[in-house]
Design an enzyme around this catalytic site. Structure first.
Site, PDB file in Angstrom:
ATOM      1  N   LYS C 187       0.841  -1.200   0.000  1.00 47.08           N
ATOM      2  CA  LYS C 187       0.000   0.000   0.000  1.00 47.08           C
ATOM      3  C   LYS C 187       0.872   1.244   0.000  1.00 47.08           C
ATOM      4  O   LYS C 187       1.656   1.451   0.919  1.00 47.08           O
ATOM      5  CB  LYS C 187      -0.908   0.032   1.236  1.00 47.08           C
ATOM      6  N   GLY C 239       8.185   4.425   7.435  1.00 50.75           N
ATOM      7  CA  GLY C 239       7.368   5.572   7.802  1.00 50.75           C
ATOM      8  C   GLY C 239       7.800   6.107   9.150  1.00 50.75           C
ATOM      9  O   GLY C 239       8.955   5.970   9.548  1.00 50.75           O
ATOM     10  N   SER C 240       6.857   6.687   9.857  1.00 49.11           N
ATOM     11  CA  SER C 240       7.210   7.364  11.096  1.00 49.11           C
ATOM     12  C   SER C 240       7.459   6.371  12.222  1.00 49.11           C
ATOM     13  O   SER C 240       6.950   5.249  12.220  1.00 49.11           O
ATOM     14  CB  SER C 240       6.086   8.311  11.505  1.00 49.11           C
ATOM     15  N   THR C 241       8.251   6.800  13.192  1.00 50.13           N
ATOM     16  CA  THR C 241       8.525   5.964  14.354  1.00 50.13           C
ATOM     17  C   THR C 241       7.243   5.705  15.144  1.00 50.13           C
ATOM     18  O   THR C 241       7.042   4.604  15.665  1.00 50.13           O
ATOM     19  CB  THR C 241       9.606   6.617  15.231  1.00 50.13           C
ATOM     20  N   GLY C 244       5.480   2.987  13.445  1.00 56.72           N
ATOM     21  CA  GLY C 244       6.300   1.786  13.579  1.00 56.72           C
ATOM     22  C   GLY C 244       6.113   1.124  14.934  1.00 56.72           C
ATOM     23  O   GLY C 244       6.013  -0.098  15.044  1.00 56.72           O
ATOM     24  N   GLU C 261      11.559   0.641   8.956  1.00 57.00           N
ATOM     25  CA  GLU C 261      12.503   1.681   8.574  1.00 57.00           C
ATOM     26  C   GLU C 261      11.830   2.989   8.948  1.00 57.00           C
ATOM     27  O   GLU C 261      10.882   3.419   8.290  1.00 57.00           O
ATOM     28  CB  GLU C 261      12.792   1.578   7.075  1.00 57.00           C
ATOM     29  N   CYS C 295      14.035  10.356   5.689  1.00 57.33           N
ATOM     30  CA  CYS C 295      14.240   9.833   7.043  1.00 57.33           C
ATOM     31  C   CYS C 295      15.692   9.948   7.477  1.00 57.33           C
ATOM     32  O   CYS C 295      15.980  10.124   8.644  1.00 57.33           O
ATOM     33  CB  CYS C 295      13.760   8.392   7.122  1.00 57.33           C
ATOM     34  N   GLU C 392      12.225  14.846  14.778  1.00 59.03           N
ATOM     35  CA  GLU C 392      12.369  14.797  13.336  1.00 59.03           C
ATOM     36  C   GLU C 392      11.442  15.849  12.723  1.00 59.03           C
ATOM     37  O   GLU C 392      10.239  15.837  12.962  1.00 59.03           O
ATOM     38  CB  GLU C 392      11.996  13.407  12.822  1.00 59.03           C
TER      39      GLU C 392
END
Lengths: 329, 294, 496
Positions: C187, C239-241, C244, C261, C295, C392
């Site tokens: 996706k 994507g974002s932490t 994740g 990641e 990232c 970030e």
């Protein structure tokens, strides 16, 4: 501001007072060597990739025509052959004065560049046109002679009316670490130039590293060179974009350090309009728009002029031109 | 006339020292016949915290030690374990119905396991790293580095061999370890004593004896713990600890089935607690190529 | 005749949007067919203009079930049993297809994402093709990965990718999964669905068997349903932490292999002996590449105090020359921010930096009147505790701090829960190597920044994620690698 820059008599010259640190670093050979060795290094991969990235800049439409005109106005139209004759110089000079006869608005080149004994012939041709006469000197292209001979060579050119002198440095001495000797020779030639502007040819192809190009650039600037010039055209590689980047950084940093504007001249290997425009992009981005001026940037070249003329026609006429439609001089 | 024995107090092993639990709690370890073998320290949350602090400190020196040095220390651990063979045989037989032959075989296997990993320390980088043929003027290499502080829940059912099999690969690649065990504390603490005389820097291995479900959640959530080996936990505890670990994106190792520690170990445990680091460095042409180096 | 100082500047040099051949409506790709999804329609907007670019049909839960089932079927019946050599030829075909439609892909990507055409043309698209080409070569060489004699694929991989490198992330995820013999349900981000659909066309044109790659379209809720789907054998997320963490939590106890990641706060460390001009370039590339929406961006500049003032002056002068604007202009260096939401997030963090007392310097480059743009921004006088130094930002914003000694630089660089990237600028080889060893980051660039290659593993330490993409380690993430011997399952009481 612009008018001052474009008029050599009003531009800052090396005769202006330099900051006192320059006196310190040029006091003797070891202080000079220490200073040059202390300049920031150049990462070869980084500079080459930066040069390649900038070379993808796309110049279109009106900008392209303006850039072509600027490039034409920056050409030091050069012939440096053993077979040169006054007749050849006459043709070259006519070409430089009016690169595309019959077409309106084409600028003249910056200068014609010849051997010292042909300066007189060139001066006669360009008088009153705004085209300058530049002469190589100082035992060009190797520089392998005594200082006395180099100065005599310079004097010959200046006496004959050269507006600009293109000297070569002693690369052997530079590579051997005898930077004091190179410094003194540039100073002496500068003195011999009188009011003529001095271009210092580093012959970067023989210096072998970007670090050396940067050091030699600063050495020439400290010694009073009005221009730093890449090459004689007799050694490969001659001018390259990354080498020119390093030299543009040097004049940019020199202004930062001293307030003075000095000029850069890549020479040899610039053959197409595309090449020339890439250099102009580098000038604009690395040194700054102020250097987009024939007083501060030159192309040492010959064949590029015809390509510039052809591309100029293409821009105006909307179709490609051909070599039979521009003159061979 | 018989000599009255001097029973050992089984304490924790933190930062190279053998403290009691800061909570003052102990629990009784009984022999197979139900008689008291010893009292062992019952580790608390704060002991866990102290162990992590010690491990972080130990990680600094251990991760920087040369692989050769780490190999020598692991080999030294094998030597020390060999020297205490009879003591471990006695401990392994006291706590279970294992015969001394089986116990001896387990100790021998544990010694061999340490020797196996002693030989890995200076191979890990070569086997799992690479020089990367990138398309550009760069020297690029990838090399495994230790993850950091790894909490190991000692495997069940294999008091010494399982413990050594879990701890040795963690240490071999340069991690520091907090071992938490609810298995026979006498075996674990005696192993800690073995380690303490093996030139392993203080804090590189820390041993906590106690109840997994009490201490492990705090370690799983501890922000200065980098990875978990959940071999010793049951499925329910594994799931909740893995969830606790998610907040700080810890690496979690869970074996696919029930590990057979008697077989040659493979490399999964070695690979579970390393980070692949990729380094790029320009490779400049040696002449003014004008950009032909790319 | 004018002979001096001719006026010259760049004129716009726009790439033609027509090359992208963007259609009005796009459909999900499931089981080899582009078919209407069961979710609501979604407009994708071109960030360079703020205008609607196309409408996409999104996938519903039923589509997810169909996709997972198709992927399972394809894995078991076709792709898994197929020889590695055959799989590899499909991947080579896809690589070629990407290269052949490179210009179209670059335009589509720039229109949909907002990044400069220069980047999509010279980086995103060629690197995506390279990823397929590289991984194609692994498909029949799995036994040489060092993971045992016959590594097995995991099965069906569920993959969710971000909007910052839509096509390239698709390649990073799909290529190794397929090379290893897995099938994929993937996706893309809801703001950048188009380039992966062109890729799906390329895969269909390459006769990739139906169900091997399925592309679902939709927002975060679909992504969440995908990664937690019990029918998967592998989950990979970029994507974002924050997301994740949620994924790791929701997969806790399932034993399903996971690659994450995630975010980063990369330090770019400039020593006084650095090649200053190249360091300036590297810092610029580090944080303004893709508008800092990377990232591994070098979003923290650590510069040695002895050269800080001079370096910052050079840096600002250089940033002034960055051309911010129309992403379709070949001369644009910094394009649009991907979405109004992202622009708002960046702006909020910049505001926080200002209110926390850092000095914000902004490039004077004029911004377009429409679209989502932000001036390149450099914070000076930042301290380690400020939000702009810790969080970030994911935008063209650089936070600058100074250091005095190498160990201080390492301490400051490592002082973050992230650990994705770091840069080191020094002409001293021993220091470069020493720093590379001491920095806790998955990728360390010495005297360069933001270099990527499928042969070089990429991934994070700590909260920047785990698992690697690219290289041998990247292949390992899609293969059964637990070689720890196991006891036979215990016989049940009844059987005993």
């Amino acid at each position: 501001m612009t008018s001052a820059l474009t008029d050599p008599t009003e531009a800052p010259s090396s005769g202006d007072a330099l900051p006192s640190w320059t006196t310190d670093v040029t006091r003797n050979e070891s202080s000079l060597r220490r200073f040059l060795a202390g300049l920031p290094g150049v990462d070869p991969v980084g500079i080459e990739q930066r040069a390649a990235a900038l070379a993808t800049r796309s110049i279109k439409k009106a900008s392209k025509l303006a850039a072509i005109d600027l490039a034409i106005a920056m050409v030091d139209l050069t012939t440096l052959e053993g077979a040169d004759t006054p007749g050849k110089i006459r043709g070259l000079a006519r070409k430089g004065i009016d690169p595309d006869p019959g077409t309106e608005g084409v600028p003249h080149v910056a200068a014609v560049c010849v051997y010292p004994d042909l300066v007189e012939a060139a001066v006669e041709q360009v008088r009153g046109t705004g085209v300058k006469v530049a002469s190589v000197a100082t035992a060009f292209p190797s520089g392998r002679s005594s200082l006395a001979v180099k100065l005599a060579d310079t004097a010959l050119a200046v006496r004959a009316g050269a507006d600009e002198v293109d000297m070569v440095i002693d690369r052997g001495a530079f590579l051997a670490g005898r930077v004091g000797l190179v410094f003194e020779q540039i100073q002496a030639v500068k003195q011999a130039c009188g009011s003529a502007r001095l271009k210092v040819i580093l012959e970067t192809g023989e210096l072998a590293t970007y670090d050396n190009v940067r050091r030699a650039s600063w050495l020439a600037l400290l010694a009073g060179g009005d221009f730093i010039k890449t090459s004689t055209g007799k050694i490969s590689p001659a001018a390259t974009l990354p080498v020119t980047h390093v030299m543009l950084q040097a004049v940019r940093d020199w202004r930062e350090a001293t307030g003075q504007l000095r000029a850069v001249k890549p020479a040899g290997g610039i053959r197409t309009t595309k090449d020339a425009l890439r250099y102009l992009v580098a000038v604009r981005e690395v040194a700054g728009p102020q250097w987009l001026d024939p007083h501060l940037f030159r192309f040492g070249a010959s064949s590029v002029l015809n390509d510039l003329v052809m591309q100029r026609r293409t821009q105006l006429e909307g179709h490609y031109s051909g070599p039979d439609y521009v003159t061979v001089d | 006339m018989t000599h009255l024995g001097v029973p050992k107090t089984y304490k924790l092993f933190i930062g190279g020292a053998f403290p009691r639990s800061e909570s003052g709690r102990t629990f009784a370890v009984r022999r197979a016949d139900g008689t008291l073998a010893a009292n062992a320290a019952l580790a608390s949350r704060k002991d866990g915290r102290d162990a992590v602090v010690a491990a972080r400190k130990g990680f600094g020196s251990w991760s920087r030690a040369t692989p050769y040095n780490r190999g020598q220390v692991l080999y030294r651990m094998a030597e020390m374990l060999q020297g205490r063979r009879s003591e471990f045989v006695a401990l392994l037989t006291q706590g279970s119905d294992a015969g001394s032959d089986a116990a001896g075989a387990e100790v021998d296997a544990a010694v061999d396991r340490l020797v196996h990993y002693a030989g890995w320390t200076d191979k890990i980088t070569a086997v799992f790293g690479s020089a990367n043929p990138v398309s550009g003027p760069f020297f690029s290499y990838s090399a495994p580095e230790p993850t950091g502080v790894v909490v190991v829940l000692a495997p069940t059912g294999s008091a010494l061999l399982g413990l050594v099999s879990a701890v040795a690969p963690v240490l071999a690649s340069g991690n520091a370890c907090v071992l938490l065990t609810d298995q026979d504390p006498c075996v674990a603490v005696t192993f800690a004593e073995t380690v303490a005389t093996s030139d392993l820097p203080g804090g590189v291995l820390n041993v906590l004896t106690g109840v997994l479900a009490e201490v492990a959640p705090h370690l799983a959530a501890h922000a200065d713990v980098n990875a978990l080996d959940l071999t010793g936990a049951d499925p329910t505890l594994r799931a909740s600890l893995a969830a606790d670990a998610a907040d700080t994106v810890k690496r979690v190792y869970v074996p696919a089935g029930t590990p057979d520690f008697t077989a040659p170990p493979g490399t999964a445990r070695l690979r579970a607690f390393v980070e692949i680091k990729t380094v790029w460095h320009p490779v400049g042409a040696l002449a003014l190529s004008g950009g032909t180096s790319y | 005749m004018t002979s001096t100082h001719l006026d010259w500047d760049y004129a716009p040099a726009p790439e033609s949007p027509a090359i992208g051949a963007v259609r009005d409506r796009y459909l999900p790709f499931v089981d080899g067919v582009f078919a209407e999804g069961r979710g609501p329609d979604l407009d994708t907007v071109s960030p360079g203009t703020g205008e609607r670019l196309a409408t996409v049909s999104t996938s519903g839960r039923e589509d997810l079930e169909l996709a997972v089932a198709a992927a399972r079927r394809a894995q078991q019946q076709v792709w898994g049993p197929m020889s590695g050599a055959e799989r590899s030829k499909y991947l080579f075909r896809i690589a070629r297809g990407v290269a052949e439609r490179a210009r179209e892909l670059a335009v589509v990507e720039t229109l949909d994402n907002g990044k400069p055409i220069k980047e999509t043309r010279d980086f995103d698209v060629p690197t995506a093709a390279q990823h397929f080409f590289y991984h194609a070569g692994w498909a029949d060489k799995l036994q040489h990965l060092g993971l045992g004699p016959d590594p097995a694929p995991l099965g069906v991989a569920g993959q969710v990718i971000p909007w910052n490198f839509p096509l390239l992330m698709a390649a990073w995820k799909i290529a190794p999964a397929l090379a290893a013999g897995n099938t994929v349900v993937i996706k893309p981000a809801e703001t950048t669905p188009l380039s992966i659909l062109v890729l799906a066309e390329i895969m269909a044109d390459a006769d990739l068997p139906p169900g091997v790659v399925n592309v679902l379209l939709g927002a975060g809720d679909l992504g969440s349903a995908l990664v937690t789907h019990p029918g998967l054998d592998k989950v990979a997320f970029t994507g974002s932490t924050a997301v994740g963490r949620q994924i790791a939590r929701s997969l806790a106890g399932t034993g399903r292999p996971l690659t994450l990641e995630l975010g980063g706060k990369g330090a770019n460390i400039v020593f006084e002996d650095a090649a200053q001009d190249q360091a300036v370039e590297g810092v610029v590339n580090g944080v303004f590449f893709n508008g800092g929406q990377v990232c591994c961006a070098g979003s923290r500049l650590l510069v040695q105090e002895s050269v800080a003032e001079e370096f910052l002056a050079r840096l600002q002068a250089r940033v002034e020359t960055l051309r911010v604007g129309d992403p379709m202009d070949k001369n644009t260096d910094v394009g649009a921010i991907n979405s109004p939401a992202q622009l708002a997030r960046i702006t909020a963090l910049v505001d926080a930096g200002v209110s926390e007392g850092a000095t914000a310097w902004r490039s004077s480059c004029p911004l377009p009147e429409r679209g989502y743009f932000l001036s390149p921004t450099i914070f000076t006088d930042a301290t380690a505790s400020m939000r702009i130094a810790r969080e970030e930002i994911f935008g063209p914003v650089l936070t600058t701090m100074t250091f005095r000694t190498p160990d201080e630089a390492v301490a400051k660089a490592n002082n973050t829960p992230y650990g994705l990237s770091a840069g080191v600028w020094t002409e001293k080889g021993s220091r470069a190597m020493g720093m590379a060893a001491a920095l806790r980051a998955g990728v360390v660039w010495d005297n360069t920044f933001n270099r990527f290659d499928p042969a070089a593993s990429f991934g994070g330490y700590q909260e920047s994620g785990f698992g690697r993409e690219g290289g041998r380690a990247g292949m390992a993430a899609y293969l059964r690698t637990d070689d720890e011997p196991q006891l036979a399952p215990q016989p049940t009481e009844a059987g005993a």
